[in-house]
Design a protein around this motif. Sequence first.
Motif, PDB file in Angstrom:
ATOM      1  N   ARG A 119       0.838  -1.198   0.000  1.00 18.88           N
ATOM      2  CA  ARG A 119       0.000   0.000   0.000  1.00 18.88           C
ATOM      3  C   ARG A 119       0.880   1.258   0.000  1.00 18.88           C
ATOM      4  O   ARG A 119       0.624   2.215  -0.750  1.00 18.88           O
ATOM      5  CB  ARG A 119      -0.914  -0.032   1.218  1.00 18.88           C
ATOM      6  N   SER A 120       1.914   1.275   0.814  1.00 14.60           N
ATOM      7  CA  SER A 120       2.807   2.428   0.885  1.00 14.60           C
ATOM      8  C   SER A 120       3.535   2.652  -0.445  1.00 14.60           C
ATOM      9  O   SER A 120       3.669   3.791  -0.903  1.00 14.60           O
ATOM     10  CB  SER A 120       3.829   2.230   2.008  1.00 14.60           C
ATOM     11  N   ARG A 136       1.096   4.103  -3.054  1.00 10.30           N
ATOM     12  CA  ARG A 136       0.744   5.494  -2.763  1.00 10.30           C
ATOM     13  C   ARG A 136       1.919   6.431  -3.023  1.00 10.30           C
ATOM     14  O   ARG A 136       1.718   7.558  -3.490  1.00 10.30           O
ATOM     15  CB  ARG A 136       0.237   5.620  -1.331  1.00 10.30           C
ATOM     16  N   CYS A 137       3.132   5.979  -2.762  1.00  2.53           N
ATOM     17  CA  CYS A 137       4.309   6.779  -3.112  1.00  2.53           C
ATOM     18  C   CYS A 137       4.374   7.001  -4.619  1.00  2.53           C
ATOM     19  O   CYS A 137       4.677   8.097  -5.090  1.00  2.53           O
ATOM     20  CB  CYS A 137       5.584   6.076  -2.634  1.00  2.53           C
ATOM     21  N   MET A 184       2.077   7.342  -6.605  1.00  2.35           N
ATOM     22  CA  MET A 184       1.001   8.200  -7.092  1.00  2.35           C
ATOM     23  C   MET A 184       1.260   9.681  -6.835  1.00  2.35           C
ATOM     24  O   MET A 184       0.437  10.537  -7.183  1.00  2.35           O
ATOM     25  CB  MET A 184      -0.325   7.784  -6.430  1.00  2.35           C
ATOM     26  N   LEU A 191      -4.927  -1.250  -5.392  1.00  4.94           N
ATOM     27  CA  LEU A 191      -4.459  -0.361  -4.337  1.00  4.94           C
ATOM     28  C   LEU A 191      -4.520   1.104  -4.762  1.00  4.94           C
ATOM     29  O   LEU A 191      -4.690   1.992  -3.922  1.00  4.94           O
ATOM     30  CB  LEU A 191      -3.043  -0.760  -3.920  1.00  4.94           C
ATOM     31  N   MET A 192      -4.374   1.380  -6.044  1.00  8.34           N
ATOM     32  CA  MET A 192      -4.576   2.745  -6.533  1.00  8.34           C
ATOM     33  C   MET A 192      -6.037   3.158  -6.360  1.00  8.34           C
ATOM     34  O   MET A 192      -6.330   4.288  -5.946  1.00  8.34           O
ATOM     35  CB  MET A 192      -4.185   2.850  -8.011  1.00  8.34           C
ATOM     36  N   GLU A 197      -8.106   2.113  -4.189  1.00  6.70           N
ATOM     37  CA  GLU A 197      -8.337   2.334  -2.761  1.00  6.70           C
ATOM     38  C   GLU A 197      -7.895   3.729  -2.334  1.00  6.70           C
ATOM     39  O   GLU A 197      -8.522   4.366  -1.479  1.00  6.70           O
ATOM     40  CB  GLU A 197      -7.573   1.281  -1.963  1.00  6.70           C
ATOM     41  N   ALA A 198      -6.800   4.215  -2.941  1.00  5.23           N
ATOM     42  CA  ALA A 198      -6.210   5.485  -2.511  1.00  5.23           C
ATOM     43  C   ALA A 198      -6.743   6.696  -3.266  1.00  5.23           C
ATOM     44  O   ALA A 198      -6.568   7.828  -2.817  1.00  5.23           O
ATOM     45  CB  ALA A 198      -4.686   5.416  -2.674  1.00  5.23           C
ATOM     46  N   SER A 199      -7.370   6.482  -4.408  1.00  4.43           N
ATOM     47  CA  SER A 199      -7.742   7.596  -5.284  1.00  4.43           C
ATOM     48  C   SER A 199      -9.199   8.009  -5.092  1.00  4.43           C
ATOM     49  O   SER A 199     -10.100   7.163  -5.085  1.00  4.43           O
ATOM     50  CB  SER A 199      -7.518   7.210  -6.746  1.00  4.43           C
TER      51      SER A 199
END
Length: 621
Positions: free
Chosen positions: A246-247, A250-251, A253, A275-276, A278-280
């Motif tokens: 996940r880290s 996100r880095c 992105m 995972l993108m 999830e973060a976007s």
Amino acid sequence: MSGTAGIFYPGTPKPVDPARIAMMLDALAHRGPDGAGVWTGSGVGLGHRRLATIDVAGSPQPMQAGALTITYDGAIFNFAELRAELQEKGARFATSGDAEVLLHGWHAWGAGLLDRLIGMFAFAIHDADANTLTLVRDRLGVKPLHYVELSDGAIAFASELKGLLVHPLVRREVDVRAVDDFMALGYVPDHACIVAGVKKLPAAGLLHLERGRPIPAPRRWWDIDFTTRATGSPRELEAELVDRLRSAVRCGMVADVPLGAFLSGDLDSSAIVALMAEASPRAVKTLSLGFEKAASAHAVAERFATDHRRGSPVQDDLSLIDNLVAAFDEPFAEPSAFATYRLSELARGSVAIALSGDGADEAFAGHRRYRLHAIEDSVRSLLPGEMRQTMFGTLGRLCPDADWMPRPLRAKSMFLSLADDGAAAYAHAVGMTTPEARDRLYGDAFRRSLGGYRAEDAVIATMRTAPARTALDAAQYTDMHHQLPGNVLTRVDRMSMINGLELRLPLLDHRLLEFAATLPDRLRIHGGQGKWLMRKAMVPWLPKDILYRPEPTPVSPISGWFRRDLASEAASLSKSPVLGAWFERATLDRLSEDHLAGRADHGLLLWQLLMLDRSVRRMFS
């Protein structure tokens, strides 16, 4: 992402002509369509071509802060955190980008800055007070950097070989050892170059040039270690892997421009997209080509409601051959370059940055050859060396050749591999053309010019000195030092940059790799499948048919090309003045005749020969 170039005189500080730096940059214009800059000082000149992805309106390069000047290619994903730390130490910033963070970080910590960086980078930093130039490359070698010592005493450097070749003092002479490297591996590894005298800064390499002192060898500032093992239950390690995945995503992105992801429908790209998403806060832009896993890619796109674009398949994409030759400079024979080119071309229509799953097989033990190597190593351990060599060596010599079959089913190859020690066997497993096949191909004069050089020896040496506990450890470590920078990352960099795209590889985040290297073998390969813990970690996100589906054997159209559209190319290889000077013309004719008649499948070898011929003629004629 950018293109860098420069000249430094470690001896007498001769003047550097800005026009010469500009000429080197012109050869790298595709790496930086958003701007160019040249700076010169006493005995030094730095140049930069910019592809703006962070601080789009600012951060022109070369950039100065006090006595320091930098030209930099890459992306530092944790630059905001480093910037805040440096501001607490009193640093004052004029831009909001990552290049200035490198300048102030170098001033504060020197080379100690490198251990703090998360990202991909290659940069040159000049210190006017100390009269030094330092060249640095990231841990895995995601970003390239070439350099050469010139006859006037200067060191010239550039992101790509073409940036050096425009300099009139660079001698264009073929290094025949690099030809053997290419014929053995299908690429020219990072410890070699097709142009004699040119060097590639190694992955995690640092070359510190100081005026008035001899030119040193680069030193390695980071390495991966497979000698320790993680503690904790499989469930705890799985949870830690999820956190690190996940880290890393996100880095990757972090950007000031639109970004997306390559989506092939396999585990690696699907995990990144999951995972993108999830973060976007917005729909992730995804891109794929029409091929055998297109249905899986479409299913993942629907599952995560992505903004999906699909391009045409590359089955008959012969129009790209000259583009590939020009982009790679050195001969490069990996067929997947076609797909990477077309995906990058497709992506650049809607995004400036794309995330890709490349490198996951090396990081998480996904290659079939890892499983075979581990099994063979277990068999070797059961028999004394002399008995094993006699028994399996005899069986291997008695078996007929079956080069047309998949490698795991070739009894001859399997027996000969078991007769070898593990290091030599693995060196042959990662090869494209065997030493025996090359020996039949090479002419006497070319064989003498090699002076006993053999491409496999470098791989064998790395295998034998790897910081590893097991055969699997050693194989992964070796791939991270040879196959990854020389093949995978070269393909990713050249194919994306020729299309003006920044491609990021979150599954090669060094923190993720350092953790993966500590996993027990059984959590990397289990039940005949690699990337086992990664599969388990992604259960909440991905369906079983993606998580546990066996990876398909790549199907290349190249053999068919040489029986149709490229048939005349195959037949004319023996007439090439380049190949004819090195190889036996009669052998070249026999290879093409047997392939065209269907008596054998020499498609990949013919492709190597074609790419070698075109690359060398383009570069040296």
